[in-house]
Design a protein around this motif. Structure first.
Motif, PDB file in Angstrom:
ATOM      1  N   LEU A   1       0.834  -1.204   0.000  1.00 45.08           N
ATOM      2  CA  LEU A   1       0.000   0.000   0.000  1.00 45.08           C
ATOM      3  C   LEU A   1       0.867   1.253   0.000  1.00 45.08           C
ATOM      4  N   ALA A   2       1.897   1.255   0.837  1.00 39.34           N
ATOM      5  CA  ALA A   2       2.788   2.414   0.927  1.00 39.34           C
ATOM      6  C   ALA A   2       3.542   2.632  -0.379  1.00 39.34           C
ATOM      7  N   SER A   3       4.036   1.567  -0.963  1.00 35.84           N
ATOM      8  CA  SER A   3       4.779   1.663  -2.221  1.00 35.84           C
ATOM      9  C   SER A   3       3.889   2.169  -3.349  1.00 35.84           C
ATOM     10  N   ASP A   4       2.663   1.649  -3.419  1.00 39.41           N
ATOM     11  CA  ASP A   4       1.724   2.068  -4.469  1.00 39.41           C
ATOM     12  C   ASP A   4       1.324   3.531  -4.325  1.00 39.41           C
ATOM     13  N   ALA A   5       1.242   4.027  -3.095  1.00 35.02           N
ATOM     14  CA  ALA A   5       0.819   5.405  -2.858  1.00 35.02           C
ATOM     15  C   ALA A   5       1.961   6.409  -3.004  1.00 35.02           C
ATOM     16  N   ASP A   6       3.194   5.947  -2.923  1.00 34.40           N
ATOM     17  CA  ASP A   6       4.365   6.822  -2.995  1.00 34.40           C
ATOM     18  C   ASP A   6       4.309   7.679  -4.255  1.00 34.40           C
ATOM     19  N   PRO A   7       4.405   8.988  -4.192  1.00 30.89           N
ATOM     20  CA  PRO A   7       5.000   9.810  -3.142  1.00 30.89           C
ATOM     21  C   PRO A   7       4.013  10.319  -2.097  1.00 30.89           C
ATOM     22  N   ASP A   8       2.760   9.887  -2.143  1.00 35.55           N
ATOM     23  CA  ASP A   8       1.800  10.281  -1.114  1.00 35.55           C
ATOM     24  C   ASP A   8       1.925   9.340   0.076  1.00 35.55           C
ATOM     25  N   ASP A   9       1.446   9.807   1.231  1.00 38.87           N
ATOM     26  CA  ASP A   9       1.477   8.949   2.403  1.00 38.87           C
ATOM     27  C   ASP A   9       0.185   8.148   2.503  1.00 38.87           C
ATOM     28  N   VAL A  10       0.202   7.141   3.358  1.00 42.04           N
ATOM     29  CA  VAL A  10      -0.954   6.283   3.603  1.00 42.04           C
ATOM     30  C   VAL A  10      -1.139   6.187   5.105  1.00 42.04           C
ATOM     31  N   THR A  11      -2.386   6.196   5.539  1.00 42.14           N
ATOM     32  CA  THR A  11      -2.685   5.913   6.934  1.00 42.14           C
ATOM     33  C   THR A  11      -3.964   5.087   6.974  1.00 42.14           C
ATOM     34  N   THR A  12      -3.960   4.074   7.816  1.00 44.55           N
ATOM     35  CA  THR A  12      -5.121   3.206   7.917  1.00 44.55           C
ATOM     36  C   THR A  12      -5.112   2.477   9.255  1.00 44.55           C
TER      37      THR A  12
ATOM     38  N   PRO B   1      13.020   2.137   1.489  1.00 45.92           N
ATOM     39  CA  PRO B   1      12.611   1.516   0.232  1.00 45.92           C
ATOM     40  C   PRO B   1      11.511   0.466   0.387  1.00 45.92           C
ATOM     41  N   TRP B   2      10.671   0.573   1.404  1.00 42.29           N
ATOM     42  CA  TRP B   2       9.506  -0.290   1.603  1.00 42.29           C
ATOM     43  C   TRP B   2       9.899  -1.759   1.735  1.00 42.29           C
ATOM     44  N   ASN B   3      10.914  -2.028   2.548  1.00 40.85           N
ATOM     45  CA  ASN B   3      11.369  -3.393   2.808  1.00 40.85           C
ATOM     46  C   ASN B   3      10.978  -3.829   4.206  1.00 40.85           C
ATOM     47  N   VAL B   4      11.008  -5.134   4.415  1.00 38.53           N
ATOM     48  CA  VAL B   4      10.743  -5.684   5.742  1.00 38.53           C
ATOM     49  C   VAL B   4      12.078  -5.780   6.480  1.00 38.53           C
ATOM     50  N   ASP B   5      12.523  -4.654   7.015  1.00 39.40           N
ATOM     51  CA  ASP B   5      13.739  -4.638   7.823  1.00 39.40           C
ATOM     52  C   ASP B   5      13.638  -3.510   8.850  1.00 39.40           C
ATOM     53  N   ASP B   6      14.582  -3.486   9.778  1.00 40.70           N
ATOM     54  CA  ASP B   6      14.543  -2.527  10.894  1.00 40.70           C
ATOM     55  C   ASP B   6      14.686  -1.076  10.464  1.00 40.70           C
ATOM     56  N   ARG B   7      15.176  -0.827   9.258  1.00 42.31           N
ATOM     57  CA  ARG B   7      15.361   0.552   8.791  1.00 42.31           C
ATOM     58  C   ARG B   7      14.168   1.059   7.992  1.00 42.31           C
ATOM     59  N   SER B   8      13.234   0.153   7.615  1.00 38.02           N
ATOM     60  CA  SER B   8      12.095   0.553   6.782  1.00 38.02           C
ATOM     61  C   SER B   8      10.736   0.325   7.423  1.00 38.02           C
ATOM     62  N   PHE B   9      10.666  -0.493   8.480  1.00 33.92           N
ATOM     63  CA  PHE B   9       9.375  -0.829   9.077  1.00 33.92           C
ATOM     64  C   PHE B   9       9.569  -1.016  10.570  1.00 33.92           C
TER      65      PHE B   9
ATOM     66  N   GLY C   1      -4.741  -0.473  16.249  1.00 37.89           N
ATOM     67  CA  GLY C   1      -3.497   0.178  15.862  1.00 37.89           C
ATOM     68  C   GLY C   1      -3.664   0.979  14.588  1.00 37.89           C
ATOM     69  N   ARG C   2      -2.585   1.637  14.171  1.00 39.55           N
ATOM     70  CA  ARG C   2      -2.578   2.426  12.942  1.00 39.55           C
ATOM     71  C   ARG C   2      -1.335   2.069  12.145  1.00 39.55           C
ATOM     72  N   PHE C   3      -1.442   2.233  10.843  1.00 43.59           N
ATOM     73  CA  PHE C   3      -0.294   2.139   9.963  1.00 43.59           C
ATOM     74  C   PHE C   3      -0.155   3.476   9.267  1.00 43.59           C
ATOM     75  N   VAL C   4       1.059   4.006   9.238  1.00 45.34           N
ATOM     76  CA  VAL C   4       1.344   5.246   8.520  1.00 45.34           C
ATOM     77  C   VAL C   4       2.611   5.062   7.701  1.00 45.34           C
ATOM     78  N   SER C   5       2.612   5.660   6.522  1.00 45.28           N
ATOM     79  CA  SER C   5       3.828   5.648   5.713  1.00 45.28           C
ATOM     80  C   SER C   5       4.388   7.060   5.656  1.00 45.28           C
ATOM     81  N   HIS C   6       5.704   7.142   5.598  1.00 46.32           N
ATOM     82  CA  HIS C   6       6.404   8.423   5.493  1.00 46.32           C
ATOM     83  C   HIS C   6       7.297   8.358   4.255  1.00 46.32           C
ATOM     84  N   PRO C   7       6.744   8.676   3.068  1.00 47.97           N
ATOM     85  CA  PRO C   7       7.540   8.598   1.847  1.00 47.97           C
ATOM     86  C   PRO C   7       8.785   9.460   1.877  1.00 47.97           C
TER      87      PRO C   7
END
Length: 140
Positions: free
Chosen positions: A15-26, A106-114, A78-84
């Motif tokens: 969702l975050a990658s598809d919305a980039d450069p906009d943010d997502v919250t849900t 870069p929208w990865n599953v690691d400690d620096r991206s999530f 909870g909430r999810f937010v992306s910060h492009p």
């Protein structure tokens, strides 16, 4: 410790990658570990984040007042937010909840991206588990 399913993390990052450069919250919600397939190692009452609510783009009430009225608060633990363009942290502009998942490129599953944070911005230990909720259909 915050528990989340791998499938939910993958969907949120998509969702975050598809919305980039906009943010997502849900909103995101939990299921007790006892109801999950593959969560046998967790105590039965352990809440595991498993589901999300589709973001509601273009809601004028949200845009004007900054409040998401589309998801009842009692349904989203909870909430999810992306910060492009930003840091992996909770900001004053984020919709807050008891647990806030934040993602950055870069929208990865690691400690620096999530990561998972509380509403004050303190980072929590995150465990991604390979479990799935019981099957559901639109008629349930």
């Amino acid at each position: 410790m915050v528990y989340v399913t791998r499938a939910l993390v993958d969907v949120l990052l998509d969702l975050a990658s598809d919305a980039d450069p906009d943010d997502v919250t849900t909103g995101v919600s939990v299921t007790p570990a006892s109801e999950l397939e593959g969560a046998d190692g967790l105590p039965p009452e352990t809440p595991v984040f498993t589901d999300f609510f589709l973001p509601n783009p273009g809601n004028p009430v949200t845009a004007v007042f900054g409040v998401d009225l589309s998801t009842p608060a009692r349904q989203a633990q909870g909430r999810f937010v992306s910060h492009p363009v930003g840091e992996l942290e909770v900001t004053q502009r984020d919709d807050l909840a008891e647990v806030v998942f934040v993602a950055v490129p870069p929208w990865n599953v690691d400690d620096r991206s999530f990561g998972a944070f509380d509403r004050s911005g303190e980072r929590h230990t995150l465990e991604i588990i390979d479990a799935s909720p019981p099957g559901q259909s639109l008629t349930d």
